[in-house]
Design a protein around this motif. Structure first.
Motif, PDB file in Angstrom:
ATOM      1  N   LEU A 249      -7.739   7.867  -2.882  1.00  0.00           N
ATOM      2  CA  LEU A 249      -8.796   8.213  -3.834  1.00  0.00           C
ATOM      3  C   LEU A 249      -8.261   9.124  -4.934  1.00  0.00           C
ATOM      4  N   PHE A 250      -7.255   9.932  -4.603  1.00  0.00           N
ATOM      5  CA  PHE A 250      -6.765  10.950  -5.528  1.00  0.00           C
ATOM      6  C   PHE A 250      -5.446  10.590  -6.189  1.00  0.00           C
ATOM      7  N   GLY A 251      -4.597   9.891  -5.492  1.00  0.00           N
ATOM      8  CA  GLY A 251      -3.288   9.585  -6.042  1.00  0.00           C
ATOM      9  C   GLY A 251      -2.293   9.351  -4.930  1.00  0.00           C
TER      10      GLY A 251
ATOM     11  N   CYS B 173      -7.554  -2.537 -13.427  1.00  0.00           N
ATOM     12  CA  CYS B 173      -8.071  -1.200 -13.117  1.00  0.00           C
ATOM     13  C   CYS B 173      -9.415  -0.993 -13.803  1.00  0.00           C
ATOM     14  N   PRO B 174     -10.404  -0.451 -13.095  1.00  0.00           N
ATOM     15  CA  PRO B 174     -11.739  -0.255 -13.687  1.00  0.00           C
ATOM     16  C   PRO B 174     -11.807   0.897 -14.684  1.00  0.00           C
ATOM     17  N   ILE B 175     -10.734   1.699 -14.771  1.00  0.00           N
ATOM     18  CA  ILE B 175     -10.694   2.791 -15.746  1.00  0.00           C
ATOM     19  C   ILE B 175      -9.362   2.696 -16.501  1.00  0.00           C
ATOM     20  N   PRO B 176      -9.258   3.277 -17.690  1.00  0.00           N
ATOM     21  CA  PRO B 176      -8.016   3.166 -18.466  1.00  0.00           C
ATOM     22  C   PRO B 176      -6.824   3.792 -17.748  1.00  0.00           C
ATOM     23  N   VAL B 177      -5.699   3.088 -17.770  1.00  0.00           N
ATOM     24  CA  VAL B 177      -4.450   3.604 -17.216  1.00  0.00           C
ATOM     25  C   VAL B 177      -3.573   3.987 -18.406  1.00  0.00           C
ATOM     26  N   GLN B 178      -3.533   5.275 -18.700  1.00  0.00           N
ATOM     27  CA  GLN B 178      -2.862   5.734 -19.908  1.00  0.00           C
ATOM     28  C   GLN B 178      -1.602   6.540 -19.632  1.00  0.00           C
ATOM     29  N   ASN B 179      -1.651   7.425 -18.654  1.00  0.00           N
ATOM     30  CA  ASN B 179      -0.489   8.279 -18.407  1.00  0.00           C
ATOM     31  C   ASN B 179       0.090   8.023 -17.014  1.00  0.00           C
ATOM     32  N   LEU B 180       1.128   8.765 -16.690  1.00  0.00           N
ATOM     33  CA  LEU B 180       1.822   8.568 -15.418  1.00  0.00           C
ATOM     34  C   LEU B 180       0.913   8.866 -14.235  1.00  0.00           C
ATOM     35  N   TYR B 181       0.062   9.883 -14.357  1.00  0.00           N
ATOM     36  CA  TYR B 181      -0.864  10.183 -13.262  1.00  0.00           C
ATOM     37  C   TYR B 181      -1.809   9.008 -13.018  1.00  0.00           C
ATOM     38  N   ASP B 182      -2.367   8.444 -14.078  1.00  0.00           N
ATOM     39  CA  ASP B 182      -3.251   7.284 -13.933  1.00  0.00           C
ATOM     40  C   ASP B 182      -2.526   6.140 -13.232  1.00  0.00           C
ATOM     41  N   PHE B 183      -1.289   5.897 -13.644  1.00  0.00           N
ATOM     42  CA  PHE B 183      -0.507   4.804 -13.072  1.00  0.00           C
ATOM     43  C   PHE B 183      -0.263   5.018 -11.585  1.00  0.00           C
ATOM     44  N   CYS B 184       0.169   6.230 -11.220  1.00  0.00           N
ATOM     45  CA  CYS B 184       0.445   6.525  -9.809  1.00  0.00           C
ATOM     46  C   CYS B 184      -0.812   6.367  -8.963  1.00  0.00           C
ATOM     47  N   TRP B 185      -1.955   6.854  -9.475  1.00  0.00           N
ATOM     48  CA  TRP B 185      -3.202   6.705  -8.729  1.00  0.00           C
ATOM     49  C   TRP B 185      -3.542   5.238  -8.543  1.00  0.00           C
TER      50      TRP B 185
ATOM     51  N   VAL C 237      -1.649   2.520  -8.631  1.00  0.00           N
ATOM     52  CA  VAL C 237      -0.721   1.838  -7.733  1.00  0.00           C
ATOM     53  C   VAL C 237      -1.038   2.182  -6.279  1.00  0.00           C
ATOM     54  N   ALA C 238      -1.276   3.465  -6.006  1.00  0.00           N
ATOM     55  CA  ALA C 238      -1.611   3.864  -4.633  1.00  0.00           C
ATOM     56  C   ALA C 238      -2.945   3.264  -4.205  1.00  0.00           C
ATOM     57  N   PHE C 239      -3.931   3.337  -5.079  1.00  0.00           N
ATOM     58  CA  PHE C 239      -5.269   2.842  -4.755  1.00  0.00           C
ATOM     59  C   PHE C 239      -5.259   1.328  -4.570  1.00  0.00           C
ATOM     60  N   GLY C 240      -4.587   0.630  -5.479  1.00  0.00           N
ATOM     61  CA  GLY C 240      -4.628  -0.822  -5.455  1.00  0.00           C
ATOM     62  C   GLY C 240      -3.669  -1.481  -4.491  1.00  0.00           C
ATOM     63  N   LEU C 241      -2.552  -0.825  -4.170  1.00  0.00           N
ATOM     64  CA  LEU C 241      -1.509  -1.464  -3.372  1.00  0.00           C
ATOM     65  C   LEU C 241      -1.268  -0.816  -2.010  1.00  0.00           C
ATOM     66  N   LYS C 242      -1.753   0.394  -1.801  1.00  0.00           N
ATOM     67  CA  LYS C 242      -1.473   1.093  -0.538  1.00  0.00           C
ATOM     68  C   LYS C 242      -2.724   1.296   0.320  1.00  0.00           C
ATOM     69  N   TRP C 243      -3.890   1.017  -0.228  1.00  0.00           N
ATOM     70  CA  TRP C 243      -5.138   1.222   0.511  1.00  0.00           C
ATOM     71  C   TRP C 243      -5.108   0.484   1.845  1.00  0.00           C
ATOM     72  N   GLN C 244      -4.778  -0.789   1.800  1.00  0.00           N
ATOM     73  CA  GLN C 244      -4.803  -1.605   3.014  1.00  0.00           C
ATOM     74  C   GLN C 244      -3.758  -1.143   4.022  1.00  0.00           C
ATOM     75  N   HIS C 245      -2.605  -0.717   3.524  1.00  0.00           N
ATOM     76  CA  HIS C 245      -1.567  -0.203   4.414  1.00  0.00           C
ATOM     77  C   HIS C 245      -2.079   0.995   5.205  1.00  0.00           C
ATOM     78  N   ASP C 246      -2.773   1.903   4.546  1.00  0.00           N
ATOM     79  CA  ASP C 246      -3.281   3.081   5.242  1.00  0.00           C
ATOM     80  C   ASP C 246      -4.363   2.726   6.253  1.00  0.00           C
ATOM     81  N   MET C 247      -5.094   1.648   5.984  1.00  0.00           N
ATOM     82  CA  MET C 247      -6.107   1.215   6.941  1.00  0.00           C
ATOM     83  C   MET C 247      -5.479   0.641   8.214  1.00  0.00           C
ATOM     84  N   ALA C 248      -4.290   0.067   8.080  1.00  0.00           N
ATOM     85  CA  ALA C 248      -3.685  -0.634   9.214  1.00  0.00           C
ATOM     86  C   ALA C 248      -2.609   0.170   9.934  1.00  0.00           C
TER      87      ALA C 248
END
Length: 247
Positions: A22-24, A88-100, A102-113
């Protein structure tokens, strides 16, 4: 003991997953931990969370030998990643946005499993006995609509997860915790002999440590390609078993 060892299907276990998504990601701490590597190579993320991700990430990829030099290679990678960024449902403009994202979109399922990895057998009773507190559509919406609050100062690592720290402060009044507590890894999930669980809770594993592409192809051939289908995620409210796919 570890929450993974405590979860055995006989009781309900509530985890704090996937709050980080949720945070990054803790990976962002590298923007504050070192200005250069031990070999003297500059760290392109150093105090750069507010910088354009298109400029920083290619440097990071080259730092790890993952992107050839030259504008053509860089543009090819940007063309490859942009469809994902565009979702992404919100603008991805800086490095923080990108890191969040990537984690939200690609690692969410990994953490669930990952709670269920490295077991000889996983049942639906075990899977359904574990409740991940932050794995709800409401928390996802909160993350979208409170993006700027999640790290109030991208040049200060202690401001990461500010809303959670503020909530704790409202309870215990610990001003030092509020001002100085920094994010540290909250769990150790070292990979073992498994790569993933499929949508029927079958273990995907090959060779000794599931790291050899040759052993993967020898055992599965092209069977795992079905998990690359991007037809879409499960609808809101779907049964847990519909949310798995490849871990």
């Amino acid at each position: 003991g570890h929450v993974r060892d405590f979860s055995d299907g006989t009781r309900v276990v509530v985890t704090g997953e996937p709050a980080d998504m949720l945070f990054g990601t803790t990976w962002m701490s590298r923007a504050f931990r070192f200005a250069a590597t031990d070999a003297g190579e500059p760290n392109p993320t150093w105090h750069a969370l507010d910088k354009p991700w298109q400029r920083i990430i290619p440097q990071v990829l080259r730092m790890h030998g993952l992107l050839p030099s030259g504008e053509d290679a860089e543009q090819a990678w940007l063309n490859w990643i942009m469809p994902f960024i565009g979702k992404c449902p919100i603008p991805v403009q800086n490095l923080y946005d990108f890191c969040w994202w990537v984690a939200f979109g690609l690692k969410w399922q990994h953490d669930m499993a990952r709670t269920f990895l490295n077991r000889r057998g996983v049942t639906w009773d075990l899977w359904n006995s574990v409740e991940h507190f932050y794995s709800t559509s409401e928390w996802q919406q909160w993350s979208y609509h409170n993006h700027k609050r999640k790290m109030m100062d991208t040049d200060l690592w202690a401001s990461y997860k500010a809303p959670f720290k503020q909530y704790i402060f409202s309870f215990d009044g610990d001003a030092e915790f509020l001002a100085a507590k920094i994010k540290v890894p909250s769990a150790t999930y070292a990979f073992g002999y498994q790569l993933a669980l499929d949508d029927a809770l079958h273990s995907i594993e090959f060779g000794q440590l599931s790291v050899s592409g040759t052993r993967l192809r020898e055992k599965y051939g092209s069977l795992l390609l079905r998990f690359l289908d991007d037809a879409g995620s499960a609808p809101s409210g779907a049964h847990k078993r519909d949310q798995i796919g490849a871990a």
